[in-house]
Design a protein around this motif. Structure first.
Motif, PDB file in Angstrom:
ATOM      1  N   TRP A 167      36.480  36.317 -13.219  1.00  4.18           N
ATOM      2  CA  TRP A 167      36.660  35.841 -14.407  1.00  4.18           C
ATOM      3  C   TRP A 167      35.022  35.373 -14.859  1.00  4.18           C
ATOM      4  O   TRP A 167      34.330  34.619 -14.169  1.00  4.18           O
ATOM      5  CB  TRP A 167      37.372  34.843 -14.855  1.00  4.18           C
ATOM      6  CG  TRP A 167      38.909  35.352 -14.684  1.00  4.18           C
ATOM      7  CD1 TRP A 167      39.685  35.735 -13.531  1.00  4.18           C
ATOM      8  CD2 TRP A 167      39.956  35.283 -15.900  1.00  4.18           C
ATOM      9  NE1 TRP A 167      40.835  36.240 -14.060  1.00  4.18           N
ATOM     10  CE2 TRP A 167      41.018  35.833 -15.525  1.00  4.18           C
ATOM     11  CE3 TRP A 167      39.917  34.823 -17.019  1.00  4.18           C
ATOM     12  CZ2 TRP A 167      42.037  35.793 -16.236  1.00  4.18           C
ATOM     13  CZ3 TRP A 167      40.927  34.819 -17.859  1.00  4.18           C
ATOM     14  CH2 TRP A 167      41.864  35.460 -17.608  1.00  4.18           C
ATOM     15  N   ARG A 168      34.518  35.706 -16.157  1.00  5.25           N
ATOM     16  CA  ARG A 168      33.287  35.235 -16.597  1.00  5.25           C
ATOM     17  C   ARG A 168      33.148  34.730 -18.090  1.00  5.25           C
ATOM     18  O   ARG A 168      34.329  34.758 -18.650  1.00  5.25           O
ATOM     19  CB  ARG A 168      32.246  36.411 -16.548  1.00  5.25           C
ATOM     20  CG  ARG A 168      32.031  36.972 -15.221  1.00  5.25           C
ATOM     21  CD  ARG A 168      31.336  38.152 -15.142  1.00  5.25           C
ATOM     22  NE  ARG A 168      30.098  38.151 -15.125  1.00  5.25           N
ATOM     23  CZ  ARG A 168      29.018  38.974 -15.582  1.00  5.25           C
ATOM     24  NH1 ARG A 168      29.492  40.258 -15.627  1.00  5.25           N
ATOM     25  NH2 ARG A 168      27.743  38.600 -15.640  1.00  5.25           N
TER      26      ARG A 168
ATOM     27  N   SER B 124      31.916  46.076 -20.618  1.00  2.27           N
ATOM     28  CA  SER B 124      31.338  46.587 -19.471  1.00  2.27           C
ATOM     29  C   SER B 124      31.456  48.379 -19.703  1.00  2.27           C
ATOM     30  O   SER B 124      30.321  48.571 -20.255  1.00  2.27           O
ATOM     31  CB  SER B 124      32.452  46.475 -18.409  1.00  2.27           C
ATOM     32  OG  SER B 124      33.814  46.624 -18.701  1.00  2.27           O
TER      33      SER B 124
ATOM     34  N   VAL C 127      32.447  34.623 -21.914  1.00  4.07           N
ATOM     35  CA  VAL C 127      31.830  35.551 -22.814  1.00  4.07           C
ATOM     36  C   VAL C 127      31.477  34.973 -23.866  1.00  4.07           C
ATOM     37  O   VAL C 127      31.803  33.805 -24.565  1.00  4.07           O
ATOM     38  CB  VAL C 127      33.085  36.403 -23.601  1.00  4.07           C
ATOM     39  CG1 VAL C 127      33.441  37.508 -22.169  1.00  4.07           C
ATOM     40  CG2 VAL C 127      34.405  35.557 -23.484  1.00  4.07           C
TER      41      VAL C 127
ATOM     42  N   SER D 150      30.619  35.181 -11.627  1.00  4.29           N
ATOM     43  CA  SER D 150      32.160  35.331 -11.981  1.00  4.29           C
ATOM     44  C   SER D 150      32.810  34.242 -11.039  1.00  4.29           C
ATOM     45  O   SER D 150      32.246  33.471 -10.345  1.00  4.29           O
ATOM     46  CB  SER D 150      32.358  36.573 -10.970  1.00  4.29           C
ATOM     47  OG  SER D 150      31.934  37.783 -11.497  1.00  4.29           O
TER      48      SER D 150
ATOM     49  N   TYR E 242      37.261  39.885 -16.146  1.00  2.24           N
ATOM     50  CA  TYR E 242      35.998  40.929 -16.282  1.00  2.24           C
ATOM     51  C   TYR E 242      36.315  42.150 -15.410  1.00  2.24           C
ATOM     52  O   TYR E 242      36.562  43.208 -16.094  1.00  2.24           O
ATOM     53  CB  TYR E 242      34.547  40.457 -15.639  1.00  2.24           C
ATOM     54  CG  TYR E 242      33.593  41.157 -15.246  1.00  2.24           C
ATOM     55  CD1 TYR E 242      33.026  41.958 -16.341  1.00  2.24           C
ATOM     56  CD2 TYR E 242      32.838  41.148 -14.019  1.00  2.24           C
ATOM     57  CE1 TYR E 242      31.883  42.746 -15.938  1.00  2.24           C
ATOM     58  CE2 TYR E 242      31.862  41.871 -13.845  1.00  2.24           C
ATOM     59  CZ  TYR E 242      31.521  42.645 -14.620  1.00  2.24           C
ATOM     60  OH  TYR E 242      30.273  43.477 -14.278  1.00  2.24           O
ATOM     61  N   LYS E 243      36.703  42.088 -14.075  1.00 10.62           N
ATOM     62  CA  LYS E 243      37.170  43.159 -13.557  1.00 10.62           C
ATOM     63  C   LYS E 243      37.538  42.677 -11.983  1.00 10.62           C
ATOM     64  O   LYS E 243      37.453  41.464 -11.956  1.00 10.62           O
ATOM     65  CB  LYS E 243      36.084  44.168 -13.391  1.00 10.62           C
ATOM     66  CG  LYS E 243      35.096  43.647 -12.597  1.00 10.62           C
ATOM     67  CD  LYS E 243      33.693  44.909 -12.127  1.00 10.62           C
ATOM     68  CE  LYS E 243      32.902  44.241 -11.160  1.00 10.62           C
ATOM     69  NZ  LYS E 243      31.685  45.129 -11.084  1.00 10.62           N
TER      70      LYS E 243
ATOM     71  N   PHE F 206      29.867  39.562 -21.169  1.00  9.97           N
ATOM     72  CA  PHE F 206      30.013  38.608 -20.147  1.00  9.97           C
ATOM     73  C   PHE F 206      28.714  38.220 -19.611  1.00  9.97           C
ATOM     74  O   PHE F 206      27.781  39.024 -19.714  1.00  9.97           O
ATOM     75  CB  PHE F 206      30.591  39.715 -18.968  1.00  9.97           C
ATOM     76  CG  PHE F 206      32.091  40.170 -19.141  1.00  9.97           C
ATOM     77  CD1 PHE F 206      33.164  39.124 -19.142  1.00  9.97           C
ATOM     78  CD2 PHE F 206      32.530  41.305 -19.862  1.00  9.97           C
ATOM     79  CE1 PHE F 206      34.384  39.447 -19.556  1.00  9.97           C
ATOM     80  CE2 PHE F 206      33.827  41.630 -19.869  1.00  9.97           C
ATOM     81  CZ  PHE F 206      34.763  40.602 -19.786  1.00  9.97           C
TER      82      PHE F 206
ATOM     83  N   SER G  35      23.790  43.575 -13.956  1.00  6.13           N
ATOM     84  CA  SER G  35      24.567  43.292 -12.721  1.00  6.13           C
ATOM     85  C   SER G  35      24.167  44.316 -11.613  1.00  6.13           C
ATOM     86  O   SER G  35      24.535  43.879 -10.381  1.00  6.13           O
ATOM     87  CB  SER G  35      26.108  43.513 -13.035  1.00  6.13           C
ATOM     88  OG  SER G  35      26.117  44.633 -14.096  1.00  6.13           O
TER      89      SER G  35
END
Ligand code: ADP
Ligand code: MG
Length: 369
Positions: free
Chosen positions: A175-176, A326, A178, A145, A165-166, A141, A13
């Motif tokens: 949101w991702r 993460s 998984v 996103s 996700y964060k 992830f 990332s």
């Protein structure tokens, strides 16, 4: 003299950041290839200066592939009407090739400062347990996103499991998708990586966490030992009582976390050096998109964790404040690495590397303070 090995684990990332808003569409944008090349080149420039300042040390580069493997599998899904789909292990292998190719720009950055060292991409398989609990509760992830509502729609229509996700810098939830991320337990190409570093070559290894494979347990049938691999490929030999089973492996559809694979790579090399009565100082530098691990992450009372002893890292990890997929894998990998004889782990942004060395940025984890 003690030899020093520096492992640099580059975040997927960091090369392809996720969750940045495209002002034109209002959607989260996916960095294009020129941006990924540029970001990789910037990191390579930093690595070249580190190599220049420490010419007698050995180096290994590893990298993640979350956003990139997600792009490949999405492409595969969109092209289903005309092309066969790609399983995740093949997508992992593809990212090792393409990302390794980009990271090999390091030779350019080294050349311009007069350093002539070979950088060698190594296709690497890692062994996983097919019964790993992550197959039941996926944590890795991948891909871009999405906003929550869009993620819910994708989960319903495409049957992709989506998780929070964060938050991004604007405080929006990302949101991702998984997928399963089993723990790596062995690295099949470890001898190649080791012989490369012993010759001064800089290997790029366990890209994307490595291509996950499992050991095939033979079945005994009509006096034969039969190893059944994917795609109905079978290996067979005569069964003899007490004969040691063959080491036969076949692919697993998953994405291994590169932090776990990088930590395992380090501890396996320490063990191998020890078996030759050599001592090896190994440090693991994890470059990501955040300035180290935080307490109360993204809350009003967020606090930097600058220096942690092994025990402190374990205590924090055990109270589950670092999320799976993460920061959790980074802290657990650091614990495994130090317990396996590793000297030091740094979790930081590439551009803050030198500040991290001074203790002003990032998180450094050591055996004791
Ligand atoms: P990489 O591709 O570098 O492995 P990850 O997404 O796996 O990136 O891990 C880095 C992310 O971990 C950061 O972007 C950050 O948002 C998230 N994170 C979650 N919890 C924490 C925490 N406690 N401290 C710092 N970062 C955290
Ligand atoms: Mg990660």
């Amino acid at each position: 003299m003690k030899k020093r090995l520096r492992i640099f684990a580059l975040g997927g990332s960091d090369i392809s950041p996720t969750g940045q808003v495209d002002p034109k569409t209002g959607k989260f944008k996916i960095p294009d290839l020129p941006e990924q090349w540029r970001r990789t080149a910037e990191t390579c420039e930093l690595l070249a200066t580190i190599i220049k300042n420490n010419p007698n040390d050995n180096y290994i580069l590893t990298h993640g592939n979350g956003p990139q493997v997600g792009s490949i599998i999405l492409r595969s899904e969109y092209s289903k009407p005309i092309l066969h789909p790609l399983p995740l292990d093949i997508c992992d292998a593809d990212t090792q090739g393409a990302m390794g190719y980009m990271l090999a720009q390091l030779t350019n950055s080294l050349s311009v400062i007069g350093i002539d060292r070979i950088v060698a991409e190594t296709v690497t398989r890692v062994v996983v347990d097919h019964n790993d609990k992550d197959f039941l509760n996926p944590t890795k992830f991948i891909g871009p996103s999405y906003k929550k509502e869009e993620a819910e729609k994708i989960q319903l229509e495409e049957k992709h499991l989506m998780k929070f996700y964060k938050k991004n810098d604007e405080g929006e939830e990302l949101w991702r998708w998984v997928v399963p991320s089993p723990k790596p337990i062995d690295i099949l190409e470890i001898d190649i990586v080791e012989s490369n570093i012993r010759s001064g070559i800089i290997p790029i290894a366990v890209g994307g966490g490595g291509i996950p494979v499992r050991k095939v347990i033979p079945e005994i049938l009509n006096g034969d030992e039969i190893y059944k691999c994917n795609y109905d490929i079978i290996y067979k030999r005569k069964f003899i009582q007490n004969q040691k089973p063959l080491e036969i492996y076949t692919g697993v559809e998953a994405v291994v976390d590169k932090d776990f694979a990088s930590s395992l790579l380090g501890t396996m090399l320490i063990e191998k050096a020890k078996n030759r009565n050599e001592e090896l100082d190994v440090e693991l530098n994890i470059f990501t998109d955040v300035d180290g691990a935080k307490l109360n992450y993204q809350k009003h009372d967020q606090k930097d964790l600058r220096l942690l002893s092994l025990q402190e890292a374990k205590d924090l990890y055990n109270i589950n404040i670092f999320p799976p997929g993460s920061m959790g894998p980074k802290i657990k990998s650091a614990i495994n690495f130090i317990e396996g004889g590793g000297k030091k782990v740094r979790i930081t942004k590439a551009e803050l590397y030198y500040e991290t060395l001074k203790g002003n940025a990032g998180t450094t984890i050591v055996y004791s303070k």
